[in-house]
Scaffold this active site. Structure first.
Site, PDB file in Angstrom:
ATOM      1  N   CYS A 136       0.839  -1.205   0.000  1.00  0.00           N
ATOM      2  CA  CYS A 136       0.000   0.000   0.000  1.00  0.00           C
ATOM      3  C   CYS A 136       0.871   1.251   0.000  1.00  0.00           C
ATOM      4  CB  CYS A 136      -0.931   0.001   1.211  1.00  0.00           C
ATOM      5  SG  CYS A 136      -1.997   1.463   1.314  1.00  0.00           S
ATOM      6  N   CYS A 139      -0.464   4.085   2.229  1.00  0.00           N
ATOM      7  CA  CYS A 139      -0.217   3.835   3.649  1.00  0.00           C
ATOM      8  C   CYS A 139       1.229   4.130   4.027  1.00  0.00           C
ATOM      9  CB  CYS A 139      -0.521   2.374   3.998  1.00  0.00           C
ATOM     10  SG  CYS A 139      -2.136   1.772   3.473  1.00  0.00           S
ATOM     11  N   ASP A 140       2.175   3.686   3.199  1.00  0.00           N
ATOM     12  CA  ASP A 140       3.580   3.657   3.606  1.00  0.00           C
ATOM     13  C   ASP A 140       4.513   4.522   2.781  1.00  0.00           C
ATOM     14  OD1 ASP A 140       2.884   1.742   5.547  1.00  0.00           O
ATOM     15  OD2 ASP A 140       3.039   0.128   4.078  1.00  0.00           O
TER      16      ASP A 140
END
Length: 320
Positions: A136, A139-140
């Site tokens: 992701c 997300c990261d």
């Protein structure tokens, strides 16, 4: 086989399931939640979460899920270990089998079983998951500002991940196994305009290297056999997700990949008294905060359904 009747059954224990449990408990629905094979869901394999509101200093995924679980318990949710192995939604109330040996008769069911990222299965991938390896970018990606990263995939998801990372990373390598992409033409055109994105055609990943974090990616050209080492600290697998919804097939309406379809603006499925939330029905956003939001929706929808059903039963009894 033992049998138990419950008012509200929640299947799954990620942000969606625990949020549904918090709201259902506060509404007096006495929910029973089964955690499934991975208590806490995908966030339990996420090291740092920096984009969930209310955590100004960030939090680890496992820590966040423990806090969600504790909050659900505080309001009275009955949280249990166990896997739902079979369901029967052909009649009401609904029948659900736990671990093949216990029957639950549920007046309402909230499905929050999530989705699992598809992985390549290569050396170093599992060991470095959360330490440079991710599924992701939203997300990261923040953790890789100014660094070199690799994205694997050929569809719209891979193109979107590469485009997103291009705004953060110094260099983005996009590995495509064939000599063409499945992504839409507009997404491919967008990639062509990004100077720091390099597409490596006919390229497969061989191995991920690094002790405590990703250091390099070994790749091979499947046409020439030539192997190359890419120095990179981030490796994003964007080959899709598989919703954990197999046991509901034949009962709940799904799209071609298995995501549960809900009535727009609600968590309601095609079966009365069955609601879906989180990544089991969301193939677009797939974020912890959106999962939590739909978990709230599912609990409120379940509460409304149970109230209306109770009124219907009372009217039927008075009429007879």
């Amino acid at each position: 086989m033992t049998s138990e009747k419950v008012s509200c059954l929640i299947i799954g224990s990620g942000p969606a399931g625990y949020t549904a449990a918090i709201y259902a408990s506060r509404a007096g629905l006495n929910p029973v939640l089964y955690q499934g094979a991975q208590p806490g869901g995908q966030l339990t394999i996420t090291t740092e979460v920096d984009n969930f509101p209310g955590y100004p200093d960030g939090v680890t995924g496992p820590e966040m899920m423990i806090q969600f679980e504790n909050q659900a318990r505080r309001f009275g949710t009955d949280i249990r270990y166990g896997m739902i192995t079979e369901v029967d939604f052909t009649s009401y109330p609904h029948k659900v089998i736990v671990d093949g040996k216990k029957e639950i008769i549920a007046e309402s069911v909230i499905v929050s079983t999530g989705a699992s990222a598809k992985w390549l299965g290569i050396e170093g991938e599992e060991r470095l998951n959360g330490h440079g390896v991710s599924a992701c970018a939203v997300c990261d990606g923040f953790f890789f500002r100014g660094q070199d990263v690799v994205v694997v995939g050929a569809g719209d998801t891979a193109a979107e991940e590469a485009s997103y990372l291009a705004k953060l990373a110094r260099k983005v390598y996009l590995l495509v196994r064939r000599d063409e992409m499945r992504a839409s033409k507009i997404m491919q055109k967008r990639l062509e305009t990004l100077p720091n994105v390099e597409i490596l055609w006919n390229t497969e990943t061989v191995k991920l290297n690094g002790e405590h974090g990703l250091e390099s990616v070994e790749v091979r050209n499947n046409k020439t056999g030539e192997e190359t080492v890419l120095n990179a600290t981030g490796f994003f697998v964007a080959i899709g997700h598989k919703p954990n919804t197999d046991i509901f097939k034949g009962y709940l309406n799904m799209d071609e990949t298995g995501y549960i379809q809900t009535i727009p603006g609600s968590s309601c499925t095609n079966i009365k008294g069955v609601f879906a939330c989180g990544d089991a029905q969301d193939n677009v956003y797939r974020q912890a905060v959106t999962a939590a939001g739909t978990g709230c929706m599912a609990a409120l929808d379940a509460e409304r359904f149970l109230m209306e059903h109770e009124v219907e039963v009372m009217l039927e009894e008075s009429a007879s």
